[in-house]
Write a protein that holds these residues in place. Structure first.
Motif, PDB file in Angstrom:
ATOM      1  N   VAL A 172       0.877  -1.172   0.000  1.00  0.00           N
ATOM      2  CA  VAL A 172       0.000   0.000   0.000  1.00  0.00           C
ATOM      3  C   VAL A 172       0.911   1.219   0.000  1.00  0.00           C
ATOM      4  N   PHE A 173       0.680   2.129  -0.921  1.00  0.00           N
ATOM      5  CA  PHE A 173       1.550   3.300  -0.965  1.00  0.00           C
ATOM      6  C   PHE A 173       0.744   4.578  -0.805  1.00  0.00           C
ATOM      7  N   ASN A 174       1.389   5.543  -0.218  1.00  0.00           N
ATOM      8  CA  ASN A 174       0.792   6.852  -0.018  1.00  0.00           C
ATOM      9  C   ASN A 174       0.979   7.650  -1.305  1.00  0.00           C
ATOM     10  N   LYS A 175      -0.105   7.771  -2.075  1.00  0.00           N
ATOM     11  CA  LYS A 175      -0.014   8.440  -3.380  1.00  0.00           C
ATOM     12  C   LYS A 175       0.447   9.883  -3.239  1.00  0.00           C
ATOM     13  N   ASP A 176      -0.021  10.558  -2.201  1.00  0.00           N
ATOM     14  CA  ASP A 176       0.318  11.973  -2.026  1.00  0.00           C
ATOM     15  C   ASP A 176       1.816  12.154  -1.796  1.00  0.00           C
ATOM     16  N   ILE A 177       2.386  11.329  -0.914  1.00  0.00           N
ATOM     17  CA  ILE A 177       3.813  11.474  -0.592  1.00  0.00           C
ATOM     18  C   ILE A 177       4.684  11.115  -1.793  1.00  0.00           C
ATOM     19  N   PHE A 210       9.918   7.051   8.276  1.00  0.00           N
ATOM     20  CA  PHE A 210      10.553   5.741   8.497  1.00  0.00           C
ATOM     21  C   PHE A 210      10.572   4.875   7.249  1.00  0.00           C
ATOM     22  N   GLY A 211      10.165   5.429   6.096  1.00  0.00           N
ATOM     23  CA  GLY A 211      10.335   4.723   4.844  1.00  0.00           C
ATOM     24  C   GLY A 211       9.313   3.645   4.579  1.00  0.00           C
ATOM     25  N   GLY A 282      -0.717   5.836   7.295  1.00  0.00           N
ATOM     26  CA  GLY A 282      -1.855   6.709   7.513  1.00  0.00           C
ATOM     27  C   GLY A 282      -1.487   8.069   8.053  1.00  0.00           C
ATOM     28  N   ASP A 283      -0.399   8.146   8.825  1.00  0.00           N
ATOM     29  CA  ASP A 283      -0.024   9.458   9.367  1.00  0.00           C
ATOM     30  C   ASP A 283       1.163  10.084   8.628  1.00  0.00           C
ATOM     31  N   THR A 303      -7.347   7.581   7.381  1.00  0.00           N
ATOM     32  CA  THR A 303      -6.431   8.631   6.964  1.00  0.00           C
ATOM     33  C   THR A 303      -7.081   9.534   5.923  1.00  0.00           C
ATOM     34  N   ASP A 304      -6.579  10.749   5.837  1.00  0.00           N
ATOM     35  CA  ASP A 304      -7.018  11.670   4.793  1.00  0.00           C
ATOM     36  C   ASP A 304      -6.134  11.581   3.551  1.00  0.00           C
TER      37      ASP A 304
END
Length: 445
Positions: A172-177, A210-211, A282-283, A303-304
């Motif tokens: 799962v990846f954070n698209k925004d980051i 933390f990657g 999520g954070d 998460t937002d």
């Protein structure tokens, strides 16, 4: 004896005889009732005068899953008014201990939520009913289910479980980051690409970062890593390990180096998030997380950030290490006295369209093609991600390994204990690999 005494004596004797007859009659009636009382039936028909039956169903999950499942059970009871369902649900923690206690007391629920890592263990203890007769009779209808969704639930000619949904190992990846840092992890990206991406983001981040969050799933990741090397964690018959020690040394060395360099979190940070019920993804303190694909649904609700699903990292020139698997399954226990009713319950959770509108693919992408086609226009967001990912990952998979052998839980425990020690830099990858091989073989042999 005078006449008065004689009459009194005869009256006493009459009372005494009547009392004996009454006691004898009561005892005989009990015996007759026990002998003629209908034995518990496996055919889902009458077990009492009114034909009603009760089945117990056990599953694990969070509160949202509990609520959705209870709502689906109401639909089942409306369709089968002679069947009452007694739910038994809890979180993952303690679920298997509870089942083990019930198994020891010959009191397992009729329907058991089963994890494929436990399937062979329960089968080896003769705790699972062969579902093949119910499938062949059409009580459990799998006519819309492709074999790939059920192969791992087979033991020769026996069917040990029916999948509740399908998933695959994923990130799962954070698209925004990732977008903010100009990073794309396209299919075919390597472990080295992942590490470099995490270090790049970390270098551009002011706060804690933390990657790649292993999420305490290093054991699952190693399954893919071994398969990418053309090997497997267990040998085909489950009597030993199926990989060369050097493969594990390389994997342990990678995990240890990622913690040292900061592309992965230390063990204490990982566990602090898990124990707190939170997720780094999520954070924003991690950009990528190891996960089963259906976990994105729960993660997205907390998460937002916009989250997405991606393939696992690959090896240069390596094979496809992933496979499509049951996210979880339903089995019928051999303790069940209502196996036909239990089979109807499994069929309902497999095929009923209205129930799946309630369940929302929480347990994985539905295995019935008819259900998937029905839901496809209705799903969006994280649920749509799981549908799309199953289509994508199908091109990057190979056939599943055989079921994990009995003792798999002990093997997994040994692996994770050594991963913890590696992350604290208290043991070398070489020594950790040698120790694991020794401990695992002792369990399996």
């Amino acid at each position: 004896m005078n006449s008065k005494m004689a009459k009194w004596f005869m009256l006493v004797m009459l009372v005494f005889v009547l009392a004996l007859v009454g006691c004898s009659s009561e005892t005989n009636n009990d015996t007759t009732d026990d002998a003629t009382e209908e034995a518990p039936s496996n055919d889902g028909e009458a077990t009492g005068n009114d034909g009603d039956v009760t089945i117990r169903v056990a599953w694990w999950g969070g509160q949202e899953r509990h609520d959705m499942t209870l709502e689906a059970i109401e639909l089942f009871e409306a369709e089968y008014p002679h069947i009452t369902v007694e739910p038994e649900y809890t979180g993952w923690d303690g679920y298997w201990e509870r089942l083990n206690t019930q198994a020891a007391g010959n009191n397992l629920p009729d329907v058991i939520n089963m994890d494929n890592s436990k399937l062979n263990e329960y089968n080896s203890r003769d705790l699972l009913v062969d579902l093949t007769p119910f499938i062949e009779a059409g009580t459990i209808d799998l006519s819309d289910v492709d074999d790939v969704y059920q192969e791992i639930n087979q033991d020769g000619d026996r069917t040990l479980a029916v999948a509740l949904g399908a998933n695959a190992l994923s990130v799962v990846f954070n698209k925004d980051i990732l977008s903010e840092n100009g990073i794309e992890l396209e299919p075919g990206y390597t472990y080295e690409d992942l590490r470099e991406a995490m270090l790049t983001i970390g270098g551009a981040t002011d706060g804690d970062f933390f990657g790649f969050d292993f999420a305490n799933a290093e054991y699952e990741l190693f399954f893919s890593y071994a398969r990418q090397n053309g090997q497997s964690v267990f040998n085909p018959d489950g009597t030993g390990l199926g990989f060369e020690e050097e493969i594990l040394v390389d994997f342990f060395a990678m995990v240890q180096e990622m913690v040292k360099e900061g592309s992965g979190p230390s063990h204490d940070i990982t566990m602090s998030y898990i124990d707190g019920g939170n997720a780094m993804i999520g954070d924003g303190t991690a950009a990528v997380q190891m996960a089963a694909s259906n976990q994105i649904i729960g993660l997205s609700q907390s998460t937002d950030y916009e989250l997405g699903l991606g393939l696992l990292p690959s090896l240069e020139g390596g094979q496809h290490g992933n496979w499509i698997r049951p996210s979880m399954s339903f089995s019928i226990s051999t303790h069940s006295q209502q196996q036909e009713a239990a089979a109807l319950f499994i069929d309902f959770f497999t095929n009923n369209l209205e129930a799946h509108e309630v369940l929302k693919a929480d347990r994985g992408v539905p295995i019935s093609s008819a259900v998937r086609e029905h839901l496809a226009p209705m799903v969006d967001g994280a649920i749509k991600e799981t549908f799309d990912f199953l289509e994508l990952v199908a091109d990057y998979t190979s056939p599943a390994d055989p079921l994990s052998p009995p003792g798999e839980s002990e093997v997994r425990g040994s692996f994770l204990r050594l991963v913890e020690t590696i992350k604290y830099d208290r043991i070398s990858p070489e020594d950790a690999a040698a120790q694991f091989m020794q401990e695992a073989e002792a369990v399996l042999n």
